[in-house]
Scaffold this motif. Structure first.
Motif, PDB file in Angstrom:
ATOM      1  N   ASP A  38      -5.729  10.107  14.215  1.00  0.00           N
ATOM      2  CA  ASP A  38      -5.911  10.979  12.965  1.00  0.00           C
ATOM      3  C   ASP A  38      -6.150  12.467  13.452  1.00  0.00           C
ATOM      4  O   ASP A  38      -6.913  12.732  14.540  1.00  0.00           O
ATOM      5  CB  ASP A  38      -7.382  10.734  12.107  1.00  0.00           C
ATOM      6  N   ARG A  39      -5.929  13.616  12.720  1.00  0.00           N
ATOM      7  CA  ARG A  39      -6.119  14.869  13.126  1.00  0.00           C
ATOM      8  C   ARG A  39      -7.759  14.931  12.799  1.00  0.00           C
ATOM      9  O   ARG A  39      -8.237  14.265  11.905  1.00  0.00           O
ATOM     10  CB  ARG A  39      -5.677  15.882  12.288  1.00  0.00           C
ATOM     11  N   CYS A  94      -9.638  16.859  11.232  1.00  0.00           N
ATOM     12  CA  CYS A  94      -9.957  17.058   9.646  1.00  0.00           C
ATOM     13  C   CYS A  94      -9.712  15.910   8.825  1.00  0.00           C
ATOM     14  O   CYS A  94     -10.435  15.575   7.908  1.00  0.00           O
ATOM     15  CB  CYS A  94      -9.369  18.285   9.263  1.00  0.00           C
ATOM     16  N   GLU A  95      -8.734  15.007   9.345  1.00  0.00           N
ATOM     17  CA  GLU A  95      -8.273  13.802   8.486  1.00  0.00           C
ATOM     18  C   GLU A  95      -9.241  12.701   9.012  1.00  0.00           C
ATOM     19  O   GLU A  95      -9.818  11.980   7.824  1.00  0.00           O
ATOM     20  CB  GLU A  95      -7.118  13.404   8.845  1.00  0.00           C
ATOM     21  N   THR A 117     -11.102  20.223   6.470  1.00  0.00           N
ATOM     22  CA  THR A 117     -11.404  18.752   5.822  1.00  0.00           C
ATOM     23  C   THR A 117     -11.195  18.819   4.138  1.00  0.00           C
ATOM     24  O   THR A 117     -10.830  17.890   3.973  1.00  0.00           O
ATOM     25  CB  THR A 117     -12.862  18.422   6.288  1.00  0.00           C
ATOM     26  N   GLU A 168      -8.928  20.338   2.517  1.00  0.00           N
ATOM     27  CA  GLU A 168      -7.639  20.219   2.450  1.00  0.00           C
ATOM     28  C   GLU A 168      -7.121  18.593   2.554  1.00  0.00           C
ATOM     29  O   GLU A 168      -6.306  18.166   2.037  1.00  0.00           O
ATOM     30  CB  GLU A 168      -6.667  21.280   3.333  1.00  0.00           C
ATOM     31  N   ALA A 169      -7.261  18.194   3.924  1.00  0.00           N
ATOM     32  CA  ALA A 169      -6.959  17.082   4.193  1.00  0.00           C
ATOM     33  C   ALA A 169      -7.359  15.831   3.299  1.00  0.00           C
ATOM     34  O   ALA A 169      -6.925  14.956   2.871  1.00  0.00           O
ATOM     35  CB  ALA A 169      -7.774  16.451   5.534  1.00  0.00           C
ATOM     36  N   TYR A 170      -8.795  16.160   2.795  1.00  0.00           N
ATOM     37  CA  TYR A 170      -9.144  15.095   1.666  1.00  0.00           C
ATOM     38  C   TYR A 170      -8.585  15.105   0.471  1.00  0.00           C
ATOM     39  O   TYR A 170      -8.214  14.023  -0.062  1.00  0.00           O
ATOM     40  CB  TYR A 170     -10.776  15.601   1.102  1.00  0.00           C
ATOM     41  N   LYS A 207      -5.289  15.987   0.202  1.00  0.00           N
ATOM     42  CA  LYS A 207      -3.946  15.394   0.650  1.00  0.00           C
ATOM     43  C   LYS A 207      -4.214  13.905   0.622  1.00  0.00           C
ATOM     44  O   LYS A 207      -3.062  13.182   0.322  1.00  0.00           O
ATOM     45  CB  LYS A 207      -3.594  16.027   2.222  1.00  0.00           C
ATOM     46  N   LEU A 208      -5.073  13.544   1.375  1.00  0.00           N
ATOM     47  CA  LEU A 208      -5.082  11.892   1.683  1.00  0.00           C
ATOM     48  C   LEU A 208      -5.473  11.198   0.371  1.00  0.00           C
ATOM     49  O   LEU A 208      -4.990  10.080   0.254  1.00  0.00           O
ATOM     50  CB  LEU A 208      -6.236  11.787   2.615  1.00  0.00           C
TER      51      LEU A 208
END
Length: 316
Positions: free
Chosen positions: A85-86, A88-89, A124, A126-128, A130-131
């Protein structure tokens, strides 16, 4: 703050295709070649690992995560997947895990949100989204309450001043306000603590804590301990400890994760994976200073098998 050093650096002869092929070979056939997997995952930066993931999918039409999940197990699998994972992901997944299902893992929310810089928090969020197609702030609002919720929401705005400038007058004023909001009144006015702890740059905060000690003869940690309680106390203390000595904070968390009966592998994985490219080398030095033994030796005696080998590779 100060000089800090990572344990993972850019791999100079990096070739994403070669790595992807090596990983495919490591997962093909009868057994899994864990050594090859460790060699690649622990010696590439996060960006390089992303390239390997993309290349792997291009070459084999499969997700590397899924392939590794089917080949590995236990804590070794968890660490390998975390590395894919990145950062932030990974933080986003951990935060989701902390709030999903019955009960909230407040300690995990604190460990992530109270220790990350503005840029990390923004990424984080943004990743949240997106995921999970969910809003991190809304989830935190519905899972927490009171002053604890307020400090987390303040931190989520990622509005901490950047830079290293110190305004001595402001430090004195903030110290006075903190006194009046805490020791100087009946009951604690947490809002003032939130304003200062969530928005001042770290050098400014250090100056404020120093001013507080000079004006009122008390260490800010002692004040927080006597004036607040529960999760809000833990959150404030985490911010203060990270401000004073960020690498020391993580060294202490690692020590705690391996002390006594069982090992808290989740914390171990989280810190080593998220700090390897930031300051893990410096955390190792602080650990040595604080506990007079090496972090690597402690990890070695508290973990085993391929999980231990992967962590050792991250530490070197």
């Amino acid at each position: 703050m100060g000089n800090f050093h990572p344990t993972i650096h850019l791999h100079h002869n990096f070739d994403a295709e070669r790595d992807a092929k090596k990983l495919q070979k490591a997962c093909k056939g009868m057994g899994t070649d864990e050594k090859a997997i460790i060699e690649i995952l622990a010696n590439r930066t996060s960006d390089q690992r992303q390239e390997v993931k993309q290349k792997y999918k291009t070459l084999y039409g499969k997700d590397l995560d899924s392939v590794l999940k089917s080949e590995l197990s236990g804590n070794f699998e968890k660490t390998a997947i975390a590395l894919l994972d990145r950062p932030c992901e990974y933080d986003a997944r951990e935060l989701r895990k902390a709030m999903k299902g019955a009960g909230t893992n407040e300690a995990l929310l604190i460990q992530i949100l109270c220790t990350r810089a503005n840029k990390q928090i923004k990424a984080t969020k943004e990743a949240y989204k997106k995921l999970f197609d969910r809003d991190l702030e809304s989830d935190i609002k519905s899972e927490t309450s009171g002053s604890f919720r307020k400090i987390l929401i303040s931190l989520l705005q990622a509005n901490r001043e950047e830079g290293l400038n110190i305004n001595e007058n402001l430090a004195g004023q903030d110290a006075k306000n903190l006194y009046e909001a805490g020791e100087g009144r009946w009951g604690t006015e947490e809002l003032e603590f939130n304003v200062v702890l969530a928005s001042r740059n770290y050098m400014q905060l250090r100056a404020t804590f120093k001013a507080y000690e000079i004006l009122h003869g008390k260490d800010i940690e002692a004040v927080i301990k006597s004036e607040t309680s529960g999760n809000v106390k833990k959150a404030y203390l985490t911010i203060v400890q990270c401000t004073k000595d960020c690498q020391g904070y993580f060294a202490k968390r690692l020590y705690k994760a391996m002390k006594g009966g069982g090992t808290d592998e989740e914390t171990l994985i989280r810190i080593l994976v998220t700090r390897a490219e930031i300051d893990l080398e410096t955390i190792k030095e602080r650990y040595q200073q604080l506990y007079k033994k090496s972090l690597a030796d402690t990890v070695k005696s508290d973990t085993s098998g391929d999980f231990c080998k992967l962590l050792m590779a991250l530490l070197h």
